[in-house]
Design an enzyme around this catalytic site. Sequence first.
Site, PDB file in Angstrom:
ATOM      1  N   ASP A  99       0.834  -1.207   0.000  1.00 25.51           N
ATOM      2  CA  ASP A  99       0.000   0.000   0.000  1.00 25.51           C
ATOM      3  C   ASP A  99       0.866   1.255   0.000  1.00 25.51           C
ATOM      4  O   ASP A  99       2.026   1.219   0.370  1.00 25.51           O
ATOM      5  CB  ASP A  99      -0.964   0.013   1.192  1.00 25.51           C
ATOM      6  CG  ASP A  99      -0.281   0.167   2.531  1.00 25.51           C
ATOM      7  OD1 ASP A  99       0.829  -0.365   2.696  1.00 25.51           O
ATOM      8  OD2 ASP A  99      -0.849   0.811   3.430  1.00 25.51           O
ATOM      9  N   GLU A 100       0.256   2.325  -0.459  1.00 23.81           N
ATOM     10  CA  GLU A 100       0.850   3.670  -0.422  1.00 23.81           C
ATOM     11  C   GLU A 100       2.255   3.724  -1.010  1.00 23.81           C
ATOM     12  O   GLU A 100       3.153   4.343  -0.460  1.00 23.81           O
ATOM     13  CB  GLU A 100       0.839   4.203   1.014  1.00 23.81           C
ATOM     14  CG  GLU A 100      -0.546   4.266   1.612  1.00 23.81           C
ATOM     15  CD  GLU A 100      -0.567   4.759   3.038  1.00 23.81           C
ATOM     16  OE1 GLU A 100      -1.541   5.457   3.382  1.00 23.81           O
ATOM     17  OE2 GLU A 100       0.372   4.457   3.816  1.00 23.81           O
TER      18      GLU A 100
END
Length: 180
Positions: A99-100
């Site tokens: 993620d991210e």
Amino acid sequence: GGAGGGAAVYSAADVAAVVAAARERGIRVIPEIDAPSHAASWGGAYPGALAECFDSRGSPRPGPAPLDPSAPGTTALLWRVLRGAAQLFPESKIHAGGDEVDLACWASNPAIVAWATAAGHKDMRAAFAAFAGRAVAYVNDLGRDAIVWQESFEAGATLPPRTEVEVWRWWSGAGRAAQG
């Protein structure tokens, strides 16, 4: 290690004690090896593993950086970390993160751009999809099922059918998609 000091590191015995205490209470402990982002602590132990990010003028940009997929040894390091998690956690699943991811960082680094181009990735999203797919393949090679954050799925990573996708962001069409 890269955890900010010895007091911030769990030993194998600490992990075994947590896993045993959880098992006694009916709690599953699933490790998350969040890569390529949220890996700043990896840089403390393996300084060459983190990407160098640049601003629009080409000056180094401070702040947390993702793993550098073009650095020699990054994928071997990912394998070793996942293998270590599999040895410490008896659970049937390992969360491979994803993620991210700061794709702008990757795009700002000429070495990563050259690596992605040579590997045939059309852009950094495709490079990330390949990285995430490799992490899932490593988890599967360890005899475990993978969990990934939704960004891996959205980027088009190759995810075997037993891979779980953890959704954490909401988007406008999600309700309609879930209803059919």
